[in-house]
Every structure is written in C-alpha cells, then in structure tokens.
Design a protein around this motif. Structure first.
Motif, PDB file in Angstrom:
ATOM      1  N   ASP A 158       0.827  -1.213   0.000  1.00  0.00           N
ATOM      2  CA  ASP A 158       0.000   0.000   0.000  1.00  0.00           C
ATOM      3  C   ASP A 158       0.862   1.264   0.000  1.00  0.00           C
ATOM      4  O   ASP A 158       0.652   2.181   0.794  1.00  0.00           O
TER       5      ASP A 158
ATOM      6  N   VAL B  37      -3.215   9.934   4.931  1.00  0.00           N
ATOM      7  CA  VAL B  37      -3.428  11.138   4.126  1.00  0.00           C
ATOM      8  C   VAL B  37      -4.660  11.885   4.636  1.00  0.00           C
ATOM      9  O   VAL B  37      -4.670  13.115   4.686  1.00  0.00           O
ATOM     10  N   ASP B  38      -5.670  11.138   5.071  1.00  0.00           N
ATOM     11  CA  ASP B  38      -6.884  11.743   5.615  1.00  0.00           C
ATOM     12  C   ASP B  38      -6.590  12.629   6.819  1.00  0.00           C
ATOM     13  O   ASP B  38      -7.380  13.503   7.150  1.00  0.00           O
TER      14      ASP B  38
ATOM     15  N   CYS C  91      -4.050   5.427   3.027  1.00  0.00           N
ATOM     16  CA  CYS C  91      -4.901   6.579   2.717  1.00  0.00           C
ATOM     17  C   CYS C  91      -5.463   7.224   3.978  1.00  0.00           C
ATOM     18  O   CYS C  91      -5.666   8.439   4.008  1.00  0.00           O
TER      19      CYS C  91
ATOM     20  N   VAL D  82       3.156  10.946  -1.188  1.00  0.00           N
ATOM     21  CA  VAL D  82       2.131  11.796  -0.572  1.00  0.00           C
ATOM     22  C   VAL D  82       2.664  13.176  -0.233  1.00  0.00           C
ATOM     23  O   VAL D  82       3.873  13.406  -0.142  1.00  0.00           O
TER      24      VAL D  82
ATOM     25  N   TYR E 284      -5.303   9.914  -4.846  1.00  0.00           N
ATOM     26  CA  TYR E 284      -6.142   9.912  -3.650  1.00  0.00           C
ATOM     27  C   TYR E 284      -6.157  11.339  -3.116  1.00  0.00           C
ATOM     28  O   TYR E 284      -5.111  11.889  -2.755  1.00  0.00           O
TER      29      TYR E 284
ATOM     30  N   TRP F 147       2.355   4.814  -1.261  1.00  0.00           N
ATOM     31  CA  TRP F 147       1.883   6.037  -1.911  1.00  0.00           C
ATOM     32  C   TRP F 147       2.925   7.129  -1.762  1.00  0.00           C
ATOM     33  O   TRP F 147       3.526   7.280  -0.703  1.00  0.00           O
TER      34      TRP F 147
END
Length: 191
Positions: free
Chosen positions: A24, A115-116, A112, A28, A137, A26
């Motif tokens: 997973d 990131v939230d 994710c 970011v 995302y 990313w």
C-alpha cells in the motif's frame, strides 16, 4: 495531478516505488502539492521542496527499527535523486501519535487514512502507480489545492499546528489564502 509529475523526482519515485516492495505504498504530501504551487507561481517544479514523503502500510512489524530500515533502503535506491526521503509505515502511527500530538489516534487501516489526517485538508493528496496507471487519492478534492486555499482538515483539529503550517506555506507562496469563514463552517456541517 499530472502537474505533480512535472517534477522529475516525483516521477522517478512513482516509477521506482515498486522496487521497494512496500504494501500500500503512496507518494504523498508536500512533494505533490508544492510542485503544483511552484508551477502556478512560475518556479521550477522542485524548488524549495524539503522532503519527499512515502506512506506504506505493513502490519507485520510495527517497530521503529523496521521503519528506519525501510528508510535506509529507500535512500539507497533513490540516492541518485539527491532528495530527502521520509518513508513512514502508517500501520504504526497509533504507537507514537499521542506522544507527538498530545491525543490518541486509533489504529489506521491503510495508507490513505494517513493522508486523511493531514493538518491542511487541501494538501491531503497521494499518488501511486497501480496496474500501469496513476491513481490519485485526494479525500477533500483538488480544487482548493489548485486555488491555493489552505483549508483546515475538518476531521483533525490541531489548531496551533495548522496555524504554523499555514504561516510556513504563506511565507513561501505569498498568494496562498485561508478559506472564507462562512464556507468553512458550512463544510464542517456537511461532515
């Protein structure tokens, strides 16, 4: 988010992340939205970007030692880029969050969700290469990022830390602004 790929470091990191074999994974945060702001400001895409962040999610080993080993591996793999990498396992955020932020954080379920939790909602963005295409995302959308509106994250209230981020960003990109208070109140009601 094609604009973020105009930064050759972002492109190289996205292309090479698969070689780290991280679950997973990313690219970011700052390296993405700051590239966009640089382009909007007429600067070179990578100008002033302090570090390049990668999130991954590995529940097998939540130790700091393991995360540091991944960081060293990434630094070696991408040493030719000449950038500072910050690679963080989002599965272990709850183990350090309270000590850093002064309040608990429930265990995250994926990258994710990290990131939230960015302090500035309009900068909450991640990219990854998945099945030959770029996946974006952006839980709060991309409009405010492109308009330079530094909206606070409606899900994470860290007022002073948010204020510090805003001051830092506005010192580097003078055209950035805060959201209209009425619009901000309406957005919070829609949660």
């Amino acid at each position: 988010m094609q604009d973020a790929l105009r930064n050759p470091c972002n492109q190289a990191l996205l292309d090479g992340l698969v070689d780290l074999h991280l679950p997973d994974a990313w690219l970011v945060g700052g390296c993405l939205f700051q590239t966009v702001w640089n382009l909007l400001d007429g600067r070179a895409p990578g100008a002033g970007i302090r570090d390049y962040d990668v999130f991954y999610f590995d529940t097998e080993d939540l130790s700091d030692r393991s995360e540091q080993a991944v960081n060293r591996q990434a630094q070696t793999l991408f040493s030719g880029l000449g950038v500072q990498l910050d690679v963080r396992n989002q599965a272990r955020v709850h183990t350090w969050y309270a000590a850093y932020f002064g309040r608990p954080c429930p265990p995250l379920q994926n990258s994710c969700e990290g990131v939230d939790r960015f302090l500035v909602g309009s900068t909450s963005v991640g990219l990854r290469r998945e099945a030959g295409h770029i996946e974006v995302y952006a839980p709060y959308g991309l409009d405010d990022m492109y308009r330079g509106i530094l909206s606070p994250n409606p899900r994470v209230d860290h007022g002073l830390l948010y204020e510090n981020k805003v001051r830092d960003y506005q010192a580097r990109w003078h055209w950035l602004s805060r959201p209209d208070p009425a619009a901000l109140a309406a957005a919070r009601q829609n949660l």
